[in-house]
Design a protein around this motif. Structure first.
Motif, PDB file in Angstrom:
ATOM      1  N   GLY A 116     -28.304  24.151 -34.875  1.00  0.00           N
ATOM      2  CA  GLY A 116     -28.023  24.130 -36.467  1.00  0.00           C
ATOM      3  C   GLY A 116     -28.225  22.712 -37.063  1.00  0.00           C
ATOM      4  O   GLY A 116     -28.434  21.940 -36.108  1.00  0.00           O
ATOM      5  N   TYR A 117     -28.300  22.510 -38.272  1.00  0.00           N
ATOM      6  CA  TYR A 117     -28.551  21.273 -38.913  1.00  0.00           C
ATOM      7  C   TYR A 117     -27.481  21.348 -40.220  1.00  0.00           C
ATOM      8  O   TYR A 117     -26.505  22.270 -40.257  1.00  0.00           O
ATOM      9  CB  TYR A 117     -29.957  21.063 -39.600  1.00  0.00           C
ATOM     10  N   ALA A 118     -27.543  20.191 -40.730  1.00  0.00           N
ATOM     11  CA  ALA A 118     -26.685  19.973 -42.021  1.00  0.00           C
ATOM     12  C   ALA A 118     -27.403  19.283 -43.006  1.00  0.00           C
ATOM     13  O   ALA A 118     -28.478  18.599 -42.733  1.00  0.00           O
ATOM     14  CB  ALA A 118     -25.425  19.377 -41.702  1.00  0.00           C
ATOM     15  N   GLY A 119     -26.820  19.515 -44.229  1.00  0.00           N
ATOM     16  CA  GLY A 119     -27.627  18.871 -45.387  1.00  0.00           C
ATOM     17  C   GLY A 119     -28.138  19.908 -46.512  1.00  0.00           C
ATOM     18  O   GLY A 119     -28.474  21.001 -46.064  1.00  0.00           O
ATOM     19  N   PRO A 120     -28.573  19.354 -47.619  1.00  0.00           N
ATOM     20  CA  PRO A 120     -29.394  20.384 -48.657  1.00  0.00           C
ATOM     21  C   PRO A 120     -30.679  20.667 -47.953  1.00  0.00           C
ATOM     22  O   PRO A 120     -31.373  20.103 -47.346  1.00  0.00           O
ATOM     23  CB  PRO A 120     -29.360  19.259 -49.684  1.00  0.00           C
ATOM     24  N   ILE A 121     -30.894  21.745 -48.559  1.00  0.00           N
ATOM     25  CA  ILE A 121     -32.267  22.494 -48.262  1.00  0.00           C
ATOM     26  C   ILE A 121     -33.722  21.308 -48.712  1.00  0.00           C
ATOM     27  O   ILE A 121     -34.422  21.408 -47.638  1.00  0.00           O
ATOM     28  CB  ILE A 121     -32.676  23.753 -48.947  1.00  0.00           C
ATOM     29  N   GLU A 122     -33.529  20.612 -49.908  1.00  0.00           N
ATOM     30  CA  GLU A 122     -34.439  19.826 -50.069  1.00  0.00           C
ATOM     31  C   GLU A 122     -34.609  18.883 -49.073  1.00  0.00           C
ATOM     32  O   GLU A 122     -35.822  18.332 -49.046  1.00  0.00           O
ATOM     33  CB  GLU A 122     -34.143  19.243 -51.304  1.00  0.00           C
ATOM     34  N   LEU A 123     -33.524  18.358 -48.482  1.00  0.00           N
ATOM     35  CA  LEU A 123     -33.740  17.364 -47.659  1.00  0.00           C
ATOM     36  C   LEU A 123     -34.154  17.639 -46.250  1.00  0.00           C
ATOM     37  O   LEU A 123     -34.098  16.812 -45.115  1.00  0.00           O
ATOM     38  CB  LEU A 123     -32.408  16.475 -47.399  1.00  0.00           C
ATOM     39  N   GLN A 124     -34.278  18.868 -45.721  1.00  0.00           N
ATOM     40  CA  GLN A 124     -34.788  19.339 -44.563  1.00  0.00           C
ATOM     41  C   GLN A 124     -36.301  19.223 -44.250  1.00  0.00           C
ATOM     42  O   GLN A 124     -36.949  19.757 -44.942  1.00  0.00           O
ATOM     43  CB  GLN A 124     -34.481  20.856 -44.202  1.00  0.00           C
ATOM     44  N   ASP A 125     -36.355  17.728 -43.706  1.00  0.00           N
ATOM     45  CA  ASP A 125     -37.993  17.733 -43.618  1.00  0.00           C
ATOM     46  C   ASP A 125     -38.736  18.818 -42.559  1.00  0.00           C
ATOM     47  O   ASP A 125     -37.948  19.588 -42.090  1.00  0.00           O
ATOM     48  CB  ASP A 125     -38.172  16.413 -43.011  1.00  0.00           C
ATOM     49  N   MET A 126     -39.964  18.581 -42.420  1.00  0.00           N
ATOM     50  CA  MET A 126     -40.374  19.804 -41.704  1.00  0.00           C
ATOM     51  C   MET A 126     -40.447  19.593 -40.296  1.00  0.00           C
ATOM     52  O   MET A 126     -40.256  20.473 -39.549  1.00  0.00           O
ATOM     53  CB  MET A 126     -42.001  19.659 -42.016  1.00  0.00           C
ATOM     54  N   GLN A 127     -39.912  18.438 -39.760  1.00  0.00           N
ATOM     55  CA  GLN A 127     -39.631  18.279 -38.389  1.00  0.00           C
ATOM     56  C   GLN A 127     -38.425  19.055 -37.932  1.00  0.00           C
ATOM     57  O   GLN A 127     -38.430  19.960 -37.220  1.00  0.00           O
ATOM     58  CB  GLN A 127     -39.328  16.977 -37.937  1.00  0.00           C
ATOM     59  N   ALA A 128     -37.441  19.158 -38.815  1.00  0.00           N
ATOM     60  CA  ALA A 128     -36.138  19.796 -38.639  1.00  0.00           C
ATOM     61  C   ALA A 128     -36.321  21.269 -38.973  1.00  0.00           C
ATOM     62  O   ALA A 128     -35.854  22.178 -38.157  1.00  0.00           O
ATOM     63  CB  ALA A 128     -35.208  19.369 -39.782  1.00  0.00           C
ATOM     64  N   THR A 129     -37.183  21.546 -40.043  1.00  0.00           N
ATOM     65  CA  THR A 129     -37.370  23.011 -40.344  1.00  0.00           C
ATOM     66  C   THR A 129     -38.074  23.661 -39.238  1.00  0.00           C
ATOM     67  O   THR A 129     -37.699  24.788 -38.857  1.00  0.00           O
ATOM     68  CB  THR A 129     -38.168  23.027 -41.870  1.00  0.00           C
ATOM     69  N   ALA A 130     -39.229  23.023 -38.872  1.00  0.00           N
ATOM     70  CA  ALA A 130     -39.900  23.771 -37.719  1.00  0.00           C
ATOM     71  C   ALA A 130     -38.934  23.787 -36.509  1.00  0.00           C
ATOM     72  O   ALA A 130     -39.114  24.711 -35.838  1.00  0.00           O
ATOM     73  CB  ALA A 130     -41.131  22.676 -37.261  1.00  0.00           C
ATOM     74  N   LEU A 131     -38.136  23.154 -35.963  1.00  0.00           N
ATOM     75  CA  LEU A 131     -37.364  23.189 -34.884  1.00  0.00           C
ATOM     76  C   LEU A 131     -36.367  24.325 -34.940  1.00  0.00           C
ATOM     77  O   LEU A 131     -36.141  24.952 -33.921  1.00  0.00           O
ATOM     78  CB  LEU A 131     -36.430  21.858 -34.524  1.00  0.00           C
ATOM     79  N   ILE A 132     -35.619  24.382 -36.201  1.00  0.00           N
ATOM     80  CA  ILE A 132     -34.755  25.378 -36.347  1.00  0.00           C
ATOM     81  C   ILE A 132     -35.341  26.829 -36.238  1.00  0.00           C
ATOM     82  O   ILE A 132     -34.685  27.748 -35.847  1.00  0.00           O
ATOM     83  CB  ILE A 132     -33.628  24.950 -37.484  1.00  0.00           C
ATOM     84  N   PHE A 133     -36.351  27.007 -37.156  1.00  0.00           N
ATOM     85  CA  PHE A 133     -36.978  28.060 -36.988  1.00  0.00           C
ATOM     86  C   PHE A 133     -37.841  28.768 -35.776  1.00  0.00           C
ATOM     87  O   PHE A 133     -37.539  29.826 -35.331  1.00  0.00           O
ATOM     88  CB  PHE A 133     -38.065  28.294 -38.209  1.00  0.00           C
ATOM     89  N   ASP A 134     -38.238  27.338 -35.049  1.00  0.00           N
ATOM     90  CA  ASP A 134     -38.913  27.925 -33.739  1.00  0.00           C
ATOM     91  C   ASP A 134     -37.637  28.288 -32.821  1.00  0.00           C
ATOM     92  O   ASP A 134     -37.994  29.139 -31.865  1.00  0.00           O
ATOM     93  CB  ASP A 134     -39.502  26.697 -33.143  1.00  0.00           C
ATOM     94  N   THR A 135     -36.525  27.720 -32.844  1.00  0.00           N
ATOM     95  CA  THR A 135     -35.616  27.934 -31.769  1.00  0.00           C
ATOM     96  C   THR A 135     -34.692  29.159 -32.288  1.00  0.00           C
ATOM     97  O   THR A 135     -34.733  30.293 -31.434  1.00  0.00           O
ATOM     98  CB  THR A 135     -34.320  27.007 -31.794  1.00  0.00           C
ATOM     99  N   ASN A 136     -34.389  29.504 -33.572  1.00  0.00           N
ATOM    100  CA  ASN A 136     -33.556  30.396 -33.706  1.00  0.00           C
ATOM    101  C   ASN A 136     -34.147  31.730 -34.239  1.00  0.00           C
ATOM    102  O   ASN A 136     -33.827  32.679 -34.281  1.00  0.00           O
ATOM    103  CB  ASN A 136     -32.572  30.036 -35.212  1.00  0.00           C
ATOM    104  N   VAL A 137     -35.532  31.770 -34.583  1.00  0.00           N
ATOM    105  CA  VAL A 137     -36.223  32.883 -35.110  1.00  0.00           C
ATOM    106  C   VAL A 137     -37.285  33.246 -34.091  1.00  0.00           C
ATOM    107  O   VAL A 137     -37.311  34.226 -33.333  1.00  0.00           O
ATOM    108  CB  VAL A 137     -36.844  32.859 -36.498  1.00  0.00           C
TER     109      VAL A 137
END
Length: 326
Positions: free
Chosen positions: A126-147
């Motif tokens: 999981g992460y926290a913070g607004p969607i706009e502030l989710q950089d691609m490093q965070a985005t890639a990790l959470i989708f790669d893990t959870n989905v």
């Protein structure tokens, strides 16, 4: 009678109160999971760690997977298993690695002596913070893990399950796979995707007699909060001054969430999974909300099932949809 017809007959009988007339594959003893092989991801803590012990105590052969072996959590689980003489095997799987997933499932099937009976996709971040502030490093990790991680695991176990004409996949979602709160980053987007993927699989696997069940926990005091705070703090450190200034209150709270104030018993989830696993194939629910408090997703689950039946019930896909929802 085809597997699809069998599932429909069993569900109809249960709805009519004739469950006693249907032979169950589960033991009536205190070992209802005896003879079952179960592979769990993310078994180093929380629902995965507790579940590994619980299912083994109920008679299952458990293959508990986790990242980064050797690690102290693996040693602790091994010691607990030895103390109680539980049938638990620990292997390494990082669900973001194609190679580790393939090798890990092959090893799990070797330990099980054939196709797995049950896969529990528990690994998640999981992460926290607004969607706009989710950089691609965070985005890639959470989708790669959870989905993608759950998808990798399902693709690896399903050939064996289909060949055996039996199997069960649990995907651990969340209340936030149906409802949304601000400043949870991409957690809801990934869980919404997991919900959709699970439901599509549930329909498609009806002819193969493989069930899919989505578990939707509320908030529990597990290590997920520690991991989430660490990831959120790392993301926060990568923000520019302008980005942080755009959402001051939300950014200030990143990395400071306190899950310890939650008092629900994390064993609720392994208990629910074990109960569903012991049910006869074709009678299991597509979704199970798990929490002693509010379950806001249940209303959405209900209207979603009604909508699916209304849209597809009389289509060529109708028998699959009805087998899952009726």
């Amino acid at each position: 009678m085809s597997d699809m017809e069998r599932r429909t007959v069993i569900k109809t009988a249960l709805a009519a109160g004739a469950a006693a007339a249907i032979p169950s594959t589960a033991s009536a003893s205190d070992k209802p999971l005896a003879g079952k092989s179960i592979l769990i991801t993310g078994a180093s803590s929380g629902f995965g760690y507790l579940g590994a012990l619980h299912y083994a105590r109920l008679g299952a052969k458990v293959i508990a997977s986790m990242r980064g072996l050797p690690r102290k959590e693996a040693d602790e689980l091994k010691a607990e298993a030895a103390k109680e003489k539980l049938d638990i095997h620990i292997i390494q799987i990082d669900v973001t690695s194609d190679e580790q997933v393939a090798d890990g499932v092959e090893e799990a099937e070797r330990i099980a002596g054939g196709p797995l009976d049950i896969l529990i996709n528990n690994a998640g971040v999981g992460y926290a913070g607004p969607i706009e502030l989710q950089d691609m490093q965070a985005t890639a990790l959470i989708f790669d893990t959870n989905v993608y991680g759950s998808h990798r695991m399902a693709r690896a176990v399903l050939p064996g399950m289909r060949k055996a004409k039996r199997g069960l996949i649990f995907n651990i979602s969340s209340q936030l796979g149906r409802v949304i709160v601000p400043s949870a980053g991409h957690y809801s987007p990934t869980k919404f995707a997991l919900e959709a993927m699970s439901e599509a699989m549930a329909y498609e696997l009806v002819p193969h007699n493989v069930d899919v069940c989505v578990i939707q926990p509320g908030g529990y005091p597990t290590k997920v909060w520690v991991n989430r705070n660490q990831l959120a703090s790392e993301l926060k450190s990568r923000l520019t001054e302008d980005q942080a200034a755009a959402y001051p209150a939300l950014v200030n709270s990143m990395g400071k969430e306190d899950g310890t104030r939650r008092s629900a018993d994390p064993m609720d989830v392994p208990r629910a999974i074990a109960e569903i696993a012991a049910m006869p194939a074709g009678t299991r629910p597509l979704r199970r909300a798990v929490h002693p408090g509010m379950k806001p997703q249940e209303a959405i689950n209900k209207v979603s099932a009604e909508t699916q039946l209304a849209m597809l019930g009389n289509s060529p896909f109708g028998p699959w949809v009805k087998a899952v929802h009726d």
